[in-house]
Design a protein around this motif. Structure first.
Motif, PDB file in Angstrom:
ATOM      1  N   PHE A  56       0.826  -1.211   0.000  1.00 56.20           N
ATOM      2  CA  PHE A  56       0.000   0.000   0.000  1.00 56.20           C
ATOM      3  C   PHE A  56       0.861   1.262   0.000  1.00 56.20           C
ATOM      4  N   ILE A  57       1.944   1.253   0.763  1.00 57.37           N
ATOM      5  CA  ILE A  57       2.806   2.438   0.834  1.00 57.37           C
ATOM      6  C   ILE A  57       3.452   2.724  -0.523  1.00 57.37           C
ATOM      7  N   ILE A  58       4.039   1.686  -1.134  1.00 55.59           N
ATOM      8  CA  ILE A  58       4.711   1.892  -2.424  1.00 55.59           C
ATOM      9  C   ILE A  58       3.702   2.333  -3.484  1.00 55.59           C
ATOM     10  N   LEU A  59       2.545   1.685  -3.495  1.00 51.80           N
ATOM     11  CA  LEU A  59       1.506   2.020  -4.468  1.00 51.80           C
ATOM     12  C   LEU A  59       1.082   3.477  -4.342  1.00 51.80           C
ATOM     13  N   SER A  60       0.763   3.912  -3.127  1.00 49.36           N
ATOM     14  CA  SER A  60       0.223   5.256  -2.932  1.00 49.36           C
ATOM     15  C   SER A  60       1.263   6.341  -3.205  1.00 49.36           C
ATOM     16  N   VAL A  61       2.503   6.121  -2.739  1.00 50.40           N
ATOM     17  CA  VAL A  61       3.538   7.144  -2.910  1.00 50.40           C
ATOM     18  C   VAL A  61       3.940   7.272  -4.377  1.00 50.40           C
ATOM     19  N   THR A  62       4.188   6.150  -5.042  1.00 46.71           N
ATOM     20  CA  THR A  62       4.582   6.222  -6.456  1.00 46.71           C
ATOM     21  C   THR A  62       3.445   6.776  -7.311  1.00 46.71           C
ATOM     22  N   LEU A  63       2.217   6.503  -6.935  1.00 44.35           N
ATOM     23  CA  LEU A  63       1.066   7.034  -7.661  1.00 44.35           C
ATOM     24  C   LEU A  63       1.104   8.560  -7.666  1.00 44.35           C
ATOM     25  N   LYS A 278      -2.436   7.244 -17.475  1.00 46.42           N
ATOM     26  CA  LYS A 278      -0.977   7.266 -17.637  1.00 46.42           C
ATOM     27  C   LYS A 278      -0.288   7.209 -16.285  1.00 46.42           C
ATOM     28  N   VAL A 279      -0.840   7.912 -15.309  1.00 44.62           N
ATOM     29  CA  VAL A 279      -0.277   7.924 -13.959  1.00 44.62           C
ATOM     30  C   VAL A 279      -0.320   6.529 -13.339  1.00 44.62           C
ATOM     31  N   ILE A 280      -1.457   5.844 -13.483  1.00 47.84           N
ATOM     32  CA  ILE A 280      -1.596   4.492 -12.934  1.00 47.84           C
ATOM     33  C   ILE A 280      -0.673   3.518 -13.647  1.00 47.84           C
ATOM     34  N   ALA A 281      -0.523   3.690 -14.958  1.00 48.74           N
ATOM     35  CA  ALA A 281       0.348   2.797 -15.736  1.00 48.74           C
ATOM     36  C   ALA A 281       1.809   2.937 -15.315  1.00 48.74           C
ATOM     37  N   LEU A 282       2.194   4.107 -14.789  1.00 48.04           N
ATOM     38  CA  LEU A 282       3.580   4.336 -14.382  1.00 48.04           C
ATOM     39  C   LEU A 282       3.927   3.750 -13.021  1.00 48.04           C
TER      40      LEU A 282
END
Length: 429
Positions: A56-63, A278-282
């Motif tokens: 969850f942390i990696i997903l939310s921050v990179t998003l 595009k943001v989600i794909a990154l």
């Protein structure tokens, strides 16, 4: 079972390297087979080993940080930082390092920075006559150091891994700060020595072409990044300065980078700073699968007590003064063929608390040894950093020569610098 898990981890790394398939897929399969058929666990119990918090942390921050990537804000920032160095070409390696560090520290993360900075850097090497090895080391060191910042991708992963093995949030923040500082100083010294040695050289030339200015969306993205970093960093720092202040302690306990990042992602969406798809794909899905997949297999080992066994063996069979250096070398050797974030840190971080308890060594020193060692050889062409640099080389560059220079020149330089740094650290701490 303990030996089987170690063999499964080694086999997963080997198969991942040979097949070019994400290591996480292999470790998830092995976790299922060993957990259900070897340890008698239910499938649901194995699924529960998936590290939800880290995911969850990696997903939310990179998003959130992907908005600045998608609209080109971070790439343009790199161009401006490099342009500032045009009158001092001998400082170009340090400028590349600084640009990579700043962008990675702003949240782009190691892989992302290398993905768009390595091609720029190698083209600069070609245009300016700078050594490709020095250019590669500069961008690799910068991406690593910046990503180790407490609110960037690697720093967040390190903190999460520490907290997963029982270290409280405040201490994990301090430890990750120590890792960031050491991994920032080492490359500055290495590249600084190179710059000093070549101070009278006129071989490097930078074109005097000013990059375009930031547009409104890019300015807003950079402002939001600075604002989020300020919010996330201010309370832990205030808590360190004023540990008895109840209001600060309360706010520090409630401020969570993952949820703050989600809030800022929503703000960015409402401000239409980049395309949502595009943001989600990154989002680095491959990194997520690798880290969480390895985490599942390591969690099985924790259930069997493998961490305690390994820690006690090191403490009882290796001289205490040698343990930090041995840990550094083990990490460096592992990182020649695998990822620091996906393999080395998830594998070795869990042994630190028990090893520190058994040997009396400072846990911070052991964590630093692991990361400094792993990142000293991350430029290996077999590892993620080196492979990205190889892939970014211009078409007319001799790839076999670059391969040999990365493996037999850059890696030894990095490992030597790491061991010298740890020797100095041993007298300081």
């Amino acid at each position: 079972m303990t030996l089987l898990i170690l063999m499964a981890l080694a086999l997963s790394i080997g198969l991942g390297y040979i097949t070019k398939i994400n290591i996480g897929f292999f470790t998830i399969v092995f976790a299922y087979l060993i957990g259900c058929f070897g340890m008698g666990l239910k499938p649901a119990e194995v699924i529960e080993l998936w590290p939800v918090k880290i995911f969850f942390i990696i997903l939310s921050v990179t998003l959130f940080y992907n908005f600045a990537l998608a609209n080109g804000a971070l790439e343009k920032l790199a161009s401006h930082l490099l342009y500032k160095c045009r009158r001092f070409p001998q400082f170009l390696p340090l400028a590349i390092f600084l640009a990579s560090t700043v962008i990675a520290g702003l949240g782009a993360g190691f892989y992302t920075v290398l993905a768009f900075m390595a091609p720029i850097t190698l083209l600069l090497c070609k245009k300016t006559n700078m050594s490709m090895i020095i250019g590669g080391m500069a961008v690799n060191y910068g991406a690593l150091a910046g990503a180790n910042f407490m609110t960037s991708q690697s720093g967040i992963i390190f903190r999460s891994l520490m907290e997963n093995v029982g270290i409280n949030a405040q201490t994990s923040f301090s430890y990750s700060l120590g890792i960031f500082v050491v991994t920032l100083i080492i490359p500055v010294v290495v590249l600084g020595l190179y710059t000093f040695w070549n101070r009278n050289s006129n071989s490097i030339f930078i074109e005097d072409q000013k990059p375009e200015g930031f547009d409104l969306k890019q300015k807003k993205s950079l402002f939001l990044i600075v604002l989020m970093m300020s919010i996330v960093l201010i309370f832990p720092i205030l808590h360190l300065l004023f540990p008895e202040a109840q209001t600060i302690s309360f706010l520090n306990s409630k401020v969570d980078i993952a949820f703050i990042a989600i809030i800022f992602s929503l703000i960015s969406l409402l401000m239409k700073l980049a395309d949502e798809k595009k943001v989600i794909a990154l989002v680095p899905w491959g990194t997520l699968i690798m880290i969480c997949g390895v985490g599942m297999l390591i969690a099985l080992g924790v259930k069997l007590g493998i961490i305690t066994i390994l820690s006690e063996w090191l403490a009882n069979n290796v001289p205490i003064w040698l343990i930090p250096f041995l840990l550094c070398l083990i990490s460096a050797i592992m990182s020649v063929f695998s990822s620091t974030l996906g393999v080395v840190a998830p594998t070795l971080f869990p042994i630190v608390p028990a090893l520190a308890l058994a040997s009396g060594l400072n846990p911070l020193v052991l964590f630093i040894c692991i990361i400094v060692g792993a990142q000293s050889s991350a430029i290996s062409p077999f590892s993620s950093g080196g492979s990205l640099i190889m892939a970014s080389a211009p078409a007319d560059v001799d790839k076999s020569q670059l391969f040999n220079q990365l493996l037999f020149k850059a890696v030894p330089i990095g490992m030597t610098a790491a061991l010298i740094a740890l020797l100095i650290l041993k007298f300081v701490m």
